[in-house]
Write an enzyme that holds these catalytic residues in place. Structure first.
Site, PDB file in Angstrom:
ATOM      1  N   VAL A   1       6.539  -4.039   1.390  1.00  0.00           N
ATOM      2  CA  VAL A   1       5.739  -4.538   2.185  1.00  0.00           C
ATOM      3  C   VAL A   1       5.311  -3.011   3.569  1.00  0.00           C
ATOM      4  CG1 VAL A   1       6.498  -5.700   4.713  1.00  0.00           C
ATOM      5  CG2 VAL A   1       7.543  -6.443   2.681  1.00  0.00           C
ATOM      6  N   HIS A   2       4.414  -2.621   3.084  1.00  0.00           N
ATOM      7  CA  HIS A   2       3.507  -1.567   3.709  1.00  0.00           C
ATOM      8  C   HIS A   2       3.312  -1.551   4.930  1.00  0.00           C
ATOM      9  CE1 HIS A   2       4.119   0.909  -0.057  1.00  0.00           C
ATOM     10  NE2 HIS A   2       3.898   0.182  -0.688  1.00  0.00           N
ATOM     11  N   ASP A   3       1.834  -2.471   5.389  1.00  0.00           N
ATOM     12  CA  ASP A   3       1.226  -2.732   6.591  1.00  0.00           C
ATOM     13  C   ASP A   3       1.274  -3.321   7.768  1.00  0.00           C
ATOM     14  OD1 ASP A   3      -0.574  -0.811   5.353  1.00  0.00           O
ATOM     15  OD2 ASP A   3      -2.035  -2.736   4.473  1.00  0.00           O
TER      16      ASP A   3
ATOM     17  N   THR B   1       8.326   2.343   4.350  1.00  0.00           N
ATOM     18  CA  THR B   1       7.990   1.054   4.038  1.00  0.00           C
ATOM     19  C   THR B   1       8.163   0.772   2.529  1.00  0.00           C
ATOM     20  OG1 THR B   1       5.635   2.117   2.830  1.00  0.00           O
ATOM     21  CG2 THR B   1       5.774   1.140   5.242  1.00  0.00           C
TER      22      THR B   1
END
Length: 325
Positions: free
Chosen positions: A241-243, A195
């Site tokens: 951009v994690h989730d 991420t």
């Protein structure tokens, strides 16, 4: 091929909103429910946000179940207001949603939905893993009836973000995370290893407002707050951009590399609390990892490809699934 049926467990959260809208716009996936948990804001605010996001997306048919207000042991310290705003949505303090959560708890909703469709439901947690662990305790055979778990959390081979050792979702409830990462079903860990290698640029963020969907318009209002946080932390060229990584993995796994290793979580109160520790090998028989199933750990990503895919999906009308779940 039928879409993959998923429950998103979430604490919206700006990047949670990105992931929810991404999933809703992906015909490869069918979101059959949202369950809420503490994390980016208090659970009551997270529930309101989840309902509001479904309003914005025109999907009031999707049930929302409120879940845990704190970890299985101890207390929740505080939300990440400096990252997501005090309300979890960039301090917009949005009007109340038109829909309300269902009466069942998140854990009960997870159990009921999975057991009614054995082998069909994938759990997609993008916050602390408390609800998933509580569901596993409520129904000890739950993992046997899951299609799998794809979670955003952890850091296998890189530093943490909430502490030098730990990633935030795991840190907030390491006991729950250790239980979930040992589940007897396919588990994918999309952590900071990928991420923080996935970058949406300043230019791409600036372009959100020109995308003619209500989802994109909402993100254009909230993502700049998240961008400001990244700038304050020295990230000048965009946001991590994690989730959304969980969605990209489920619909485009070709853009990732992985390793298969058992994982344990440090549940002590020391400086490594919340650290996700992979074993040395899949056959590691050291006592802490003995008998643990291998987890699919995402280790490398084609950032440009997955960010382009997410932005592409923001342009699309949502698949018509309003006939119920």
């Amino acid at each position: 091929m039928s879409p993959r049926r998923i429950i998103i467990d979430t604490a919206p959260g700006i990047d949670d909103a990105m992931a929810i809208f991404y999933a809703l716009a992906s015909p490869e996936l069918e979101v059959v429910g949202l369950t809420t948990v503490f994390g980016n804001a208090y659970v009551e605010a997270c529930t309101e946000n989840a309902l509001t996001l479904l309003d914005i997306a025109g999907r009031p048919d999707i049930p929302v179940a409120q879940g845990a207000a704190g970890p299985m042991h101890g207390t929740f310290s505080s939300p990440a207001g400096h990252v997501h705003g005090d309300d979890g949505q960039a301090n917009l303090f949005l009007p109340p949603p038109t829909i309300r959560p269902i009466e069942r708890t998140a854990a009960q909703f997870i159990v009921d939905t999975v057991m009614a469709s054995p082998g069909e439901i994938t759990l997609v947690p993008i916050g602390p893993l408390t609800n998933i662990a509580l569901a596993m305790m409520l129904e000890p055979t739950l993992a046997d009836h899951l299609a799998g778990i794809v979670l955003m959390g952890g850091n296998a081979f890189c530093p943490g973000n909430i502490t030098p050792a730990a990633e935030a979702n795991i840190f907030h409830d390491p006991d729950a995370a250790d239980m979930v990462l040992g589940a007897a079903c396919p588990v994918v860990m999309a952590g900071l290893d990928v991420t923080e290698a996935t970058l949406m640029t300043n230019e791409q963020i600036a372009g959100l407002g020109s995308i003619p969907t209500e989802r994109a318009k909402h993100l254009a209002r909230i993502v700049p707050f998240y961008l400001d946080f990244h700038h304050e932390r020295g990230r000048s060229d965009g946001i991590y951009v994690h989730d959304s990584t969980v969605v990209s993995w489920m619909i485009a796994p070709q853009h990732y590399r992985t390793e298969q290793l058992p994982v344990r979580v440090d549940c002590t109160d020391g400086i490594s609390r919340g650290k996700t520790w992979p074993a040395h090998s899949v056959t590691d028989d050291e006592s802490a990892w003995a008998g643990r199933p291998a987890v699919t750990i995402l280790t490398e990503v084609d950032s440009a490809a997955v960010v382009a895919l997410e932005l592409e999906r923001l342009h699309l009308p949502l698949p018509d699934r309003t006939g119920g779940v």
